[in-house]
Scaffold this motif. Structure first.
Motif, PDB file in Angstrom:
ATOM      1  N   SER A  54       0.848  -1.192   0.000  1.00  0.00           N
ATOM      2  CA  SER A  54       0.000   0.000   0.000  1.00  0.00           C
ATOM      3  C   SER A  54       0.879   1.237   0.000  1.00  0.00           C
ATOM      4  O   SER A  54       2.043   1.177   0.397  1.00  0.00           O
ATOM      5  CB  SER A  54      -0.900   0.039   1.240  1.00  0.00           C
ATOM      6  N   ASN A  96       1.320  -4.043   3.885  1.00  0.00           N
ATOM      7  CA  ASN A  96       0.091  -3.795   4.636  1.00  0.00           C
ATOM      8  C   ASN A  96      -0.411  -4.966   5.478  1.00  0.00           C
ATOM      9  O   ASN A  96      -1.456  -4.865   6.112  1.00  0.00           O
ATOM     10  CB  ASN A  96      -1.018  -3.305   3.704  1.00  0.00           C
ATOM     11  N   LEU A 117      -5.692  -2.219   7.075  1.00  0.00           N
ATOM     12  CA  LEU A 117      -4.660  -1.930   6.069  1.00  0.00           C
ATOM     13  C   LEU A 117      -4.745  -2.776   4.802  1.00  0.00           C
ATOM     14  O   LEU A 117      -4.682  -2.227   3.701  1.00  0.00           O
ATOM     15  CB  LEU A 117      -3.266  -2.087   6.680  1.00  0.00           C
TER      16      LEU A 117
END
Length: 144
Positions: A54, A96, A117
């Motif tokens: 991410s 993440n 996340l």
């Protein structure tokens, strides 16, 4: 003497209230596939197609040393200032599915929501004094 005690107690509350770091989390729509064109371009450009990657981006009001840790490894450790005309500071790619901890000026610690996340490709952290706003989304924002 009672007046002095009241003043001391009042001052204690004022100092404790001023030093508190507040965090607000905002969650966007969860998607399996990111469909936004800008988002697709960023994902491809930064080789972040993996499900476990991410983007973490710092936006407004920063003039601080920012340290980002993915579990035990440091992925970002720089003093950065927000570019006033763009409203963006800097960013990095994080894994993440691991704990992500952000430390500001070696004092304030922010932990990102490990359960949320993996559902989002873009995480934006903004600052207003001691209030941090964390936005989890699957749409890349334009800062230019």
């Amino acid at each position: 003497m009672k007046t002095l005690n009241r003043i001391i107690v009042l001052c204690s509350f004022i100092f404790i209230g001023c030093s508190t770091v507040k965090t607000t989390e905002i969650y966007g729509t969860e998607m399996e596939i990111v469909e936004n064109v800008r988002s697709k371009v960023m994902i491809k450009k930064f080789n972040a197609q993996d499900k476990n990657k991410s983007f973490l981006t710092f936006t407004s009001e920063f003039d601080n040393l920012i340290t980002v840790k993915n579990e035990d490894s440091i992925v970002f450790n720089k003093k950065r200032k927000t570019l006033p005309m763009l409203g963006i500071t800097d960013g990095c790619i994080i894994i993440n599915n691991k704990d992500v901890t952000i430390t500001i000026d070696n004092k304030q610690i922010i932990k990102l929501n490990k359960q949320q996340l993996p559902k989002y490709k873009f995480i934006y952290v903004g600052k207003d004094k001691n209030h941090y706003r964390i936005e989890y989304t699957n749409n890349a924002k334009s800062f230019m």
